[in-house]
Design a protein around this motif. Structure first.
Motif: not given
Ligand SMILES: O=P(O)(O)OC[C@H]1O[C@H](OP(=O)(O)OP(=O)(O)O)[C@H](O)[C@@H]1O
Ligand SMILES: O=c1cc[nH]c(=O)[nH]1
Ligand SMILES: [Mg+2]
Length: 209
Positions: A103-104, A137, A135, A200, A139, A131, A202, A77
Motif C-alpha cells: 500500500y502507498r 512507480g 503512478a 483509486d 509500488s 496492477d 482498489g 500487487i
C-alpha cells in the motif's frame, strides 16, 4: 532495455473509457477490468515459446504447435491487482498465482510491503506482475525488487493506466523489465494520482469508498 508498449487496440480504448467514467459502478468496473486484462493478456503472451507435437486430426496426421514447457505465474500487487488475475487465468488456466501486498502511504506516497506469498518455483516461471495503476512507480519497483530477490528472472509488468513519471522510474530501476499498459496518461497530481486516470483503482474495484 525492456519493451514499453501501449496496447491501444480499439476494444481496449473503448473499454478503458467505460471504467474511467466516474459514474461507472463497482459491478461494471470489475467486469470491464477483467475484459481489458484478457485482451491485454492475449497480446502480452505473444512471445510464449511453442513446440511441435504430433497429433492426428479426423483427416490426417500432422505436426502441430503447443505451448512449450515454460510455466507461468501471475502476481497481482494487492489489492487492486487482484482485479486483473482472472483475465490472465481465463487464457492461461494452469498458471500459478503469487501475491504481493503493497500500500502507498497517502502522505509520503512511499510503498509499504505487507504480504508476500509466491509459488516455490518462481525462478523457473514466466511471471506476469499485474496492477491497474503505475503512478510514481514506487509500488511496482518494490514488487519487482521482491520478486527478483526470490529468484524471478523472467518478468513482465502489466497495468491499465500509467503515468510518465512511473514508467521512467520503473525503467530506471529495472531496465530489463517489459512494461505493458493500456494507456499512458498525462501526469501525476500533487496527491500522486494519475491525471486524468481513473481514480483509486482498489476502491473502485472493491467499493470501499
Ligand atoms: O505507483 P505508485 O505511486 O506506487 O501507486 C500505484 C499503487 O497505488 C495503488 O495501490 P494502493 O496503494 O492504493 O493500494 P490498494 O490497491 O490496496 O488500494 C495501485 O493499485 C498501485 O499499487
Ligand atoms: O491514480 C492513482 C494512483 C495510484 N493509485 C491509484 O489507484 N490511482
Ligand atoms: Mg488504492
Amino acid at each position: 532495455m525492456g519493451k514499453f508498449q501501449v496496447m491501444d487496440h480499439p476494444l481496449i480504448q473503448h473499454k478503458l473509457t467505460i471504467i474511467r467514467n466516474k459514474n461507472c459502478g463497482t459491478k461494471v468496473f470489475r467486469e470491464v477490468v477483467n475484459e481489458i486484462t484478457m485482451l491485454m493478456a492475449y497480446d502480452v503472451a505473444r512471445d510464449m515459446p511453442l513446440e511441435d507435437v504430433e497429433i492426428e486430426t479426423p483427416i490426417a496426421k500432422m505436426t502441430a504447435k503447443q505451448l512449450a514447457g515454460r510455466k507461468v505465474a501471475v502476481v497481482p500487487i494487492l489489492r487492486a491487482g487482484i482485479g486483473m488475475v482472472d483475465g490472465f487465468l481465463q487464457l492461461i488456466p494452469a498458471a500459478k498465482v503469487g501475491h504481493i501486498g503493497m500500500y502507498r502511504d497517502e502522505e509520503t506516497l512511499e510503498p509499504h510491503e505487507y504480504f508476500l506469498k509466491l509459488p516455490e518455483d518462481i525462478g523457473s516461471r514466466q511471471v506476469f506482475v499485474v496492477d491497474p495503476m503505475l503512478a510514481t512507480g514506487g509500488s511496482a519497483i518494490m514488487a519487482i525488487d521482491a520478486l527478483k530477490k526470490h529468484g524471478a528472472t523472467n518478468l513482465k509488468f502489466v497495468c491499465l493506466v500509467a503515468a510518465p513519471e512511473g514508467v521512467k522510474a520503473l525503467q530506471d530501476k529495472h531496465p530489463d523489465l517489459d512494461i505493458y499498459t493500456a494507456a499512458l496518461d498525462d501526469h501525476l497530481n500533487e496527491d500522486g494520482y494519475i491525471v486524468p486516470g481513473l481514480g483509486d483503482a482498489g476502491d473502485r474495484l472493491f467499493g470501499t469508498k
